[in-house]
Design a protein around this motif. Structure first.
Motif, short mmCIF file in Angstrom:
data_model
loop_
_atom_site.label_atom_id
_atom_site.label_comp_id
_atom_site.label_asym_id
_atom_site.label_seq_id
_atom_site.Cartn_x
_atom_site.Cartn_y
_atom_site.Cartn_z
N VAL A 1 0.83 -1.12 0.17
CA VAL A 1 -0.07 -0.42 -0.11
C VAL A 1 0.60 1.30 0.28
N LEU A 2 0.32 2.20 -0.61
CA LEU A 2 1.15 3.35 -0.16
C LEU A 2 0.33 4.21 0.70
N ILE A 3 0.42 4.99 1.54
CA ILE A 3 0.06 6.24 2.74
C ILE A 3 0.79 7.41 2.05
N ASP A 4 -0.36 8.12 1.06
CA ASP A 4 -0.57 10.04 0.80
C ASP A 4 0.20 9.15 -0.42
N ALA A 5 -0.80 10.31 -1.33
CA ALA A 5 0.15 10.41 -2.40
C ALA A 5 0.73 11.87 -3.01
N GLY A 6 1.66 12.66 -2.68
CA GLY A 6 1.82 13.94 -2.49
C GLY A 6 3.09 14.49 -3.39
N ILE A 7 3.03 13.35 -4.26
CA ILE A 7 4.07 13.50 -5.64
C ILE A 7 3.53 12.81 -6.56
N SER A 8 3.88 13.33 -7.61
CA SER A 8 3.37 13.33 -9.04
C SER A 8 3.56 11.58 -9.35
N CYS A 9 2.71 11.78 -10.03
CA CYS A 9 2.81 9.82 -10.39
C CYS A 9 4.06 9.20 -11.11
N ARG A 10 4.63 10.57 -12.37
CA ARG A 10 5.19 9.84 -12.93
C ARG A 10 6.64 9.28 -11.49
N GLU A 11 6.83 10.60 -10.71
CA GLU A 11 8.10 10.63 -10.02
C GLU A 11 7.93 9.17 -9.25
N THR A 12 6.65 9.40 -9.06
CA THR A 12 6.70 8.01 -7.76
C THR A 12 7.00 7.09 -8.46
N ILE B 1 1.79 -4.79 -7.33
CA ILE B 1 1.63 -4.97 -6.42
C ILE B 1 0.37 -4.31 -4.75
N VAL B 2 0.88 -2.99 -5.39
CA VAL B 2 0.82 -2.07 -4.72
C VAL B 2 -1.04 -2.16 -5.01
N LYS B 3 -1.40 -2.05 -3.88
CA LYS B 3 -2.99 -2.68 -3.94
C LYS B 3 -4.20 -1.92 -3.89
N ALA B 4 -3.81 -0.62 -3.06
CA ALA B 4 -4.70 0.70 -2.59
C ALA B 4 -3.35 1.89 -2.45
N ILE B 5 -4.32 3.20 -2.04
CA ILE B 5 -3.49 4.14 -0.92
C ILE B 5 -4.53 4.71 -0.20
N PHE B 6 -3.89 5.14 0.50
CA PHE B 6 -4.92 5.18 1.82
C PHE B 6 -4.49 6.99 2.45
N ILE B 7 -5.53 7.40 2.39
CA ILE B 7 -5.26 8.99 2.38
C ILE B 7 -5.08 9.73 4.00
N SER B 8 -4.62 10.47 4.66
CA SER B 8 -4.02 10.87 5.48
C SER B 8 -5.23 11.96 5.76
N HIS B 9 -5.34 13.15 4.85
CA HIS B 9 -5.39 14.45 4.86
C HIS B 9 -5.73 14.81 3.56
N GLU B 10 -6.68 15.78 3.58
CA GLU B 10 -6.34 16.68 2.62
C GLU B 10 -5.42 17.66 1.61
N HIS B 11 -4.51 17.79 2.68
CA HIS B 11 -3.97 18.90 2.65
C HIS B 11 -2.80 18.77 1.05
N SER B 12 -2.27 19.74 0.05
CA SER B 12 -2.25 18.86 -1.46
C SER B 12 -0.31 18.20 -1.20
N HIS C 1 -0.24 15.90 -0.21
CA HIS C 1 -0.72 14.48 0.86
C HIS C 1 -1.13 13.56 -0.32
N ILE C 2 -1.94 15.10 -1.13
CA ILE C 2 -2.52 14.14 -2.86
C ILE C 2 -2.81 14.49 -3.62
N ARG C 3 -1.53 15.54 -3.42
CA ARG C 3 -0.99 15.66 -5.29
C ARG C 3 -1.06 15.05 -6.83
N GLY C 4 -0.59 14.13 -6.23
CA GLY C 4 -0.26 12.66 -7.63
C GLY C 4 -1.47 12.01 -7.31
N LEU C 5 -2.59 12.47 -6.27
CA LEU C 5 -3.78 10.98 -6.19
C LEU C 5 -4.44 10.92 -7.46
N GLU C 6 -5.18 11.84 -7.80
CA GLU C 6 -6.16 11.50 -9.03
C GLU C 6 -5.70 10.17 -9.91
#
Length: 273
Positions: free
Chosen positions: A26-37, A50-61, A63-68
């Motif tokens: 799992v990934l906890i937060d996705a605050g860097i771009s998809c490409r950089e991840t 093998i990454v099966k899910a992303i968990f988001i801790s809160h809405e600040h950018s 932590h979510i910048r690359g999520l969508e």
């Protein structure tokens, strides 16, 4: 079997933490771009399949910048609270949105993820503990105070990402305006070096083998400074500073006590001991 952990990035410019075994991650937060991840995982030899899910801790950018993009590209479920989803103004495919709460553990393959509330100036902020068999990994950043939730979970961890955001003197004497200084140290902002050290000294379990100091401020902290604070108290725990610029190494965490000889290195742009 061990768990693999790494910080792909940690700081106000983006946060993303990887925890997994041989088949599930799992990934906890996705605050860097998809490409950089993708780039950072590839450098580490980690596979997105093998990454099966992303968990988001809160809405600040940060932590979510690359999520969508990440969720859409890999059809990844996103575990998020409804208010975090709303306040983050996220446009996620509803098929991939999964709601979690602090009362119900979430099973992702062989992993179990426990969420708990924390003190931070977000709408529904949570920290996480990820378990596999008897191995427990904590992700504890963006915390205003070391509350009882943090302490009780920290005491159970074989390894943890723990925020050490700022040095009090550097923050006080630094360039930040007063309102921002007040926000950072006001109980719903971030943990200082001294607060993180107290958590470590008073509540570190004897079996904790790794501590990754996380979310260091670019302007109000220095890796060498925080390591100097933690070094005398590390014992057999390996302490690493998670970088705001590059990924850390992969650390293999086991429930079996390991002998870790404290040392100081400079690896991948990071100090560790």
């Amino acid at each position: 079997m061990s768990l693999q952990i790494t910080s792909l990035n940690s700081g106000s410019n983006g946060n993303c933490y990887y925890i997994g075994n041989a088949t599930d991650a799992v990934l906890i937060d996705a605050g860097i771009s998809c490409r950089e991840t993708e780039r950072r995982m590839k450098r580490l030899g980690l596979k997105m399949d093998i990454v099966k899910a992303i968990f988001i801790s809160h809405e600040h950018s940060d932590h979510i910048r690359g999520l969508e993009v990440l969720s859409k590209k890999y059809c990844l479920p996103v575990y998020i609270t409804p208010k975090t989803m709303l306040h983050g103004r996220l446009a996620l495919n509803e098929l991939y949105v999964k709601v979690f709460d602090a009362m119900t553990p979430v099973a992702i393959g062989g992993l179990t993820i426990h969420a708990f509330s924390k003190a931070h100036d977000a709408i529904e902020p949570h920290s996480f503990m990820i378990c596999h068999n008897d191995i427990r990994i904590g992700v504890f950043t963006d915390i205003g105070i070391p509350c009882s939730n943090l302490i009780s979970h920290f005491q159970q961890c074989h390894a943890a990402f723990l925020e050490a955001n700022y040095d009090e003197q550097m923050l006080e004497q630094g360039r930040y305006p007063y309102f921002l200084k007040k926000r950072i140290r006001g109980g719903r902002g971030h943990l200082s070096n001294a607060q993180a050290l107290e958590v470590f000294k008073k509540h570190k379990p004897a079996f904790m083998t790794h501590l990754l100091l996380s979310h260091l401020s670019r302007d109000n902290n220095k890796p060498e400074l925080v390591l100097d604070l933690f070094r005398p108290h590390a014992g057999r725990t390996q302490v690493v500073v998670a970088s705001r610029d590059v990924e850390t190494a992969i650390y293999h965490i086991s429930a079996v006590p390991q002998t870790v000889i404290p040392k100081i290195d400079y690896i991948q742009g990071q100090l560790a001991f």
